[in-house]
Scaffold this active site. Structure first.
Site, PDB file in Angstrom:
ATOM      1  N   SER A  83      -5.863  15.827  -0.644  1.00 23.86           N
ATOM      2  CA  SER A  83      -6.599  16.622   0.359  1.00 23.86           C
ATOM      3  C   SER A  83      -5.653  17.141   1.439  1.00 23.86           C
ATOM      4  O   SER A  83      -5.692  16.682   2.578  1.00 23.86           O
ATOM      5  CB  SER A  83      -7.755  15.808   0.965  1.00 23.86           C
ATOM      6  OG  SER A  83      -7.366  14.519   1.377  1.00 23.86           O
ATOM      7  N   LYS A  97      -2.194   5.987  -2.492  1.00 21.57           N
ATOM      8  CA  LYS A  97      -3.629   6.093  -2.175  1.00 21.57           C
ATOM      9  C   LYS A  97      -4.502   5.383  -3.192  1.00 21.57           C
ATOM     10  O   LYS A  97      -5.354   4.568  -2.836  1.00 21.57           O
ATOM     11  CB  LYS A  97      -4.038   7.580  -2.109  1.00 21.57           C
ATOM     12  CG  LYS A  97      -3.307   8.389  -1.058  1.00 21.57           C
ATOM     13  CD  LYS A  97      -3.744   9.842  -1.070  1.00 21.57           C
ATOM     14  CE  LYS A  97      -3.478  10.545  -2.389  1.00 21.57           C
ATOM     15  NZ  LYS A  97      -2.039  10.587  -2.752  1.00 21.57           N
ATOM     16  N   SER A  98      -4.323   5.703  -4.464  1.00 23.42           N
ATOM     17  CA  SER A  98      -5.164   5.118  -5.517  1.00 23.42           C
ATOM     18  C   SER A  98      -4.937   3.614  -5.641  1.00 23.42           C
ATOM     19  O   SER A  98      -5.884   2.841  -5.804  1.00 23.42           O
ATOM     20  CB  SER A  98      -4.897   5.806  -6.863  1.00 23.42           C
ATOM     21  OG  SER A  98      -5.289   7.162  -6.819  1.00 23.42           O
TER      22      SER A  98
END
Length: 201
Positions: free
Chosen positions: A110, A42-43
């Site tokens: 999340s 993701k990052s």
């Protein structure tokens, strides 16, 4: 906050509207919500995308899970309640970036659908783009860039998503990026094409 205190708080409308800010920036604003397991990428992907947006002269910013926990969300743990509060705060901050006319990339595990949907509800229908960065647990563990899976397996970390705490996959994300098979460059191209097709950039 007491009812009396709440009654004394009044929303103050800004003199400059979101649409005026978007017009100045020459693109629409949106939340690009990168979700997925730790180690899915993701990052890495959010940073690569922001570099591309920056090269194009677009207004953008990244809110990264670990970075935010150093400041705004310092003191929050990883219980279900703290995870929910973590995402609630990020959602409110991301909404501010949308109001400011920017594209905000948020890279957070999340894990809960409800929390992601609550953020979606904060902005207009086409301003929340859920990007599921999908990778198998085996792939994420083999990458383990922060050594967290090893600690979780040994019992040093409790309530770790994918091991001792659940991850709820998105039902209908706007985009799914299979980081097992796509390179970072291919993934960025897929996202930018989507943003262009949607008229965001």
């Amino acid at each position: 906050m007491t009812n009396q205190e709440a009654n004394n708080i009044v929303w103050h409308e800004a003199a400059i509207t979101k649409k005026e800010r978007q017009k100045k920036n020459e693109h629409r604003s949106a939340i690009l919500w990168f979700t997925g397991l730790s180690g899915a990428g993701k990052s890495t992907l959010a940073n690569a995308l922001e570099q591309e947006l920056f090269k194009r002269g677009l207004s953008s910013y990244i809110l990264d899970g670990d970075n935010v926990r150093h400041g705004l969300n310092k003191g929050l743990g990883f219980s279900d309640d703290d995870r929910k509060e973590n995402i609630r705060r990020i959602g409110e901050v991301a909404k501010l970036f949308v109001d400011a006319g920017s594209i905000v990339c948020t890279a957070f595990i999340s894990p809960f659908k409800e929390d992601r949907n609550n953020v979606r509800a904060l902005v207009e229908e086409d301003e929340f783009i859920e990007i599921y960065v999908k990778a198998s647990l085996e792939t994420c563990e083999s990458r383990d860039p922060k050594g967290l899976y090893k600690k979780a397996r040994s019992g040093e970390i409790s309530e770790f998503t994918g091991i001792s705490s659940p991850y709820e996959e998105p039902d209908h994300p706007e985009l799914t990026i299979d980081s097992d098979s796509l390179s970072v460059e291919q993934s960025v191209e897929k996202i930018t094409l989507y943003l262009a097709d949607r008229g965001i950039i």
